[in-house]
Enzyme design. Structure first.
Site, PDB file in Angstrom:
ATOM      1  N   ARG A 167       0.614  -1.291  -0.011  1.00  0.00           N
ATOM      2  CA  ARG A 167      -0.139  -0.329  -0.120  1.00  0.00           C
ATOM      3  C   ARG A 167       1.444   0.983   0.079  1.00  0.00           C
ATOM      4  NH1 ARG A 167      -5.442  -1.371   4.316  1.00  0.00           N
ATOM      5  NH2 ARG A 167      -5.649  -2.977   2.787  1.00  0.00           N
ATOM      6  N   CYS A 168       2.387   1.282  -0.620  1.00  0.00           N
ATOM      7  CA  CYS A 168       2.992   2.182  -0.602  1.00  0.00           C
ATOM      8  C   CYS A 168       3.130   2.307  -1.616  1.00  0.00           C
ATOM      9  CB  CYS A 168       4.674   2.269  -0.242  1.00  0.00           C
ATOM     10  SG  CYS A 168       5.643   3.112  -0.138  1.00  0.00           S
TER      11      CYS A 168
END
Length: 181
Positions: free
Chosen positions: A57-58
């Site tokens: 989720r970066c």
């Protein structure tokens, strides 16, 4: 006086790297793989090892593509890519199975992935503590997709911040240099 101060700062910044104690080499460490197998860095002696802390989720998650390309294009040249999932930056809440599925489905990842671990602080995996002790603060991940390059000699050759894409010319030139060493 200003020139002396600048010279001192430059010398001091290289001191930690140049004169590291290295009572251990990277080849003495191992990680538990995402499927429970052991990933022993000792199996990669005389190879260049790229250790990257990763998260799904970066904003840098797109770098999985570059890491997979690095793995595919350089594994025959003795370069190993190891992805290290971590939630230290609150961007990898998934389970090991979910991480593995995400990497395979979205990026066709087939390079080794470790189980999700800590890369920061007192609970960091021993490899990350060792890298910090022997290479200095630049070995401490500041964010996801921080890259630690281990030379064929088992020592930290250099580190690259998250903003450095693994497909960048600068990064690939460094990998090429390490292959020749």
């Amino acid at each position: 006086m200003k020139k002396i101060l600048i010279l001192f700062i430059i010398m001091f910044s290289f001191f930690n790297k140049s004169f590291a104690n290295y009572t251990q080499l990277a080849h003495e460490f191992q990680f538990k793989g995402i499927q429970g197998e052991m990933i022993k860095l000792g199996d990669y002696k005389n190879k260049v090892i790229v250790v990257v802390n990763v998260a799904s989720r970066c904003g840098f998650t797109y770098q999985y593509d570059g890491l997979q390309a690095l793995w595919e294009n350089y594994k025959e040249k003795d370069v190993v890519v190891i992805g290290v999932p971590t939630n230290d930056f609150k961007q990898e809440p998934a389970s090991n199975k979910e991480i593995k599925d995400f990497c395979e489905q979205n990026f066709n990842i087939n390079f080794p992935l470790t189980e999700k671990i800590n890369v920061l602080g007192k609970d960091a995996h021993p490899f990350y503590i060792w890298a910090k002790e022997n290479h200095g603060k630049s070995a401490i991940p500041k964010w996801n997709f921080h890259k630690i390059i281990i030379g064929k000699n088992g020592k930290v050759a250099d580190t690259f911040a998250s903003i450095t894409n693994p497909s960048s010319k600068r990064f690939l030139n460094f990998i090429e240099e390490q292959i020749k060493n």
